[in-house]
Design a protein around this motif. Structure first.
Motif, PDB file in Angstrom:
ATOM      1  N   SER A 146       0.826  -1.219   0.000  1.00 26.63           N
ATOM      2  CA  SER A 146       0.000   0.000   0.000  1.00 26.63           C
ATOM      3  C   SER A 146       0.859   1.267   0.000  1.00 26.63           C
ATOM      4  O   SER A 146       0.476   2.276  -0.597  1.00 26.63           O
ATOM      5  N   LEU A 175       0.766   4.127  -2.934  1.00 23.42           N
ATOM      6  CA  LEU A 175       0.621   5.560  -2.630  1.00 23.42           C
ATOM      7  C   LEU A 175       1.704   6.370  -3.348  1.00 23.42           C
ATOM      8  O   LEU A 175       1.420   7.405  -3.979  1.00 23.42           O
ATOM      9  N   LYS A 180      -3.165   4.690   6.039  1.00 26.21           N
ATOM     10  CA  LYS A 180      -4.464   5.307   5.718  1.00 26.21           C
ATOM     11  C   LYS A 180      -4.398   6.811   6.001  1.00 26.21           C
ATOM     12  O   LYS A 180      -4.875   7.633   5.209  1.00 26.21           O
ATOM     13  N   TYR A 194      -2.422   8.410   3.145  1.00 25.04           N
ATOM     14  CA  TYR A 194      -3.258   8.560   1.949  1.00 25.04           C
ATOM     15  C   TYR A 194      -4.154   9.799   2.106  1.00 25.04           C
ATOM     16  O   TYR A 194      -4.285  10.617   1.182  1.00 25.04           O
ATOM     17  N   VAL A 198      -7.621   5.571  -1.966  1.00 21.65           N
ATOM     18  CA  VAL A 198      -7.088   4.209  -1.867  1.00 21.65           C
ATOM     19  C   VAL A 198      -7.816   3.332  -2.881  1.00 21.65           C
ATOM     20  O   VAL A 198      -9.047   3.335  -2.950  1.00 21.65           O
ATOM     21  N   ALA A 204      -7.292  -1.300  -0.497  1.00 21.79           N
ATOM     22  CA  ALA A 204      -8.076  -1.044   0.722  1.00 21.79           C
ATOM     23  C   ALA A 204      -8.398  -2.366   1.430  1.00 21.79           C
ATOM     24  O   ALA A 204      -8.312  -2.466   2.663  1.00 21.79           O
TER      25      ALA A 204
END
Ligand code: MG
Ligand code: MG
Ligand code: MG
Length: 306
Positions: free
Chosen positions: A21, A25, A121, A124, A131, A136
């Motif tokens: 993740s 990003l 999170k 982001y 996301v 997610a």
């Protein structure tokens, strides 16, 4: 030059999900970040990756000469080999600060929350990047894993809020159900040799000169091992030999939140005394016992007079 994003050694779901993740990003920001994994994906992680449509990241254990980022750790012991000759450009974590040092300023984001993916999170949101639905799902699964479905003392409101937001993006309506699927994958015991199960998560301890071994199996239900108890006890006997005073195996029911403690000991009365319970056959149920580190070992140390 690509930046390789490393989770820690003995990868767990968070260390892999955070690498993926964070890379996503940074890619959204136009940077070339690539997730890697330092070891074999565990059964829970493998299940979660395939459930949300990801391949296992490329295996990489050596950081020599590379540009790298660390997620879910900042301890050199858990970091890739030859990190001294790598350029660390970022750390995203939720643990105590480790012993990593750098020569230049870097991006460093550490928050006291239950999971690295909760920190991500926040990143982001800070960057105003949406996301991706699959990402997610992965992040949400990592938070459920690290917080043991919100039951761990490490879980915070930020973790709960992140799961709420991420599950909506991922289109997963029942996170309890996902957690149970993960738990079943993680606790799969069918076909695994008893000695391997005893050693899945096993440590020896010195208790006032007496060697005590304690293993733990996290289970969705004790039924998973019902037909294996004799075989597990035989493995405990083999493990104990003459060298150990006791070998214990915690059969932890994560749903009922307690442990059926299997005991093989030269002095079972000491173990019974440690937990104020009586053995029935070769085990005893201890309500609320989940953590070897925080519950089992301190009680044993007291009983052994450490
Ligand atoms: Mg971790
Ligand atoms: Mg973590
Ligand atoms: Mg963990």
């Amino acid at each position: 030059m690509s930046v390789y994003v490393f989770g820690h050694k003995s990868p767990d779901t968070d260390s892999v999900a955070a690498a993926i993740s964070y890379s996503a990003l940074m890619k959204a920001k136009g940077e070339d970040f690539v997730p890697v994994i330092q070891g074999k994906a565990n059964p829970e992680t493998a299940m979660v990756l395939s459930r949300f449509g990801f391949a296992v990241p490329e295996m990489m254990t050596d950081a020599a000469g590379k540009k790298i980022a660390l997620v879910d750790h900042s301890d050199l012991a858990q970091a890739p080999d030859n990190i001294a000759s790598a350029e660390v450009v970022a750390v995203v974590d939720h643990h105590k600060i480790g012993d990593l040092t750098t020569n230049s300023p870097i991006f460093f984001c550490n928050m006291p929350v239950g999971c690295s993916c909760t920190v991500l999170k926040t990143l982001y949101d800070m960057e105003g990047v949406a996301v991706d639905a699959k990402v997610a799902g992965l992040m949400m699964a990592a938070i459920l894993s690290d917080t043991v479905n919100f039951k761990s003392p490490t879980c915070t409101d930020a973790d709960k809020k992140a799961v709420k937001a991420l599950s909506a993006i991922a289109g997963v309506t029942n996170t309890d159900e996902l957690f149970m699927e993960m738990l079943k994958a993680k606790s799969a015991v069918a076909g695994v040799p008893p000695m391997e199960l005893l050693h899945r998560d096993y440590k020896d301890f010195d208790m006032k000169g007496k060697k005590v071994g304690v293993g733990q199996l996290e289970l969705a239900t004790l039924d998973q091992v019902a037909s294996m108890r004799d075989a597990l006890y035989a493995a405990m006997k083999e493990q104990k030999g003459s060298e150990r005073h006791s070998v214990l195996l915690m059969l932890t029911d994560v749903v009922k939140e307690g442990t059926d403690l299997m005991v093989l000991s030269d002095e079972p009365a000491i173990i019974e005394g440690a937990f104020g319970k009586k053995l029935s056959g070769n085990s005893m149920w201890i309500d609320g016992m989940m953590s070897r580190k925080k519950q089992t070992i301190p009680n044993l140390q007291k009983a052994f007079g450490c």
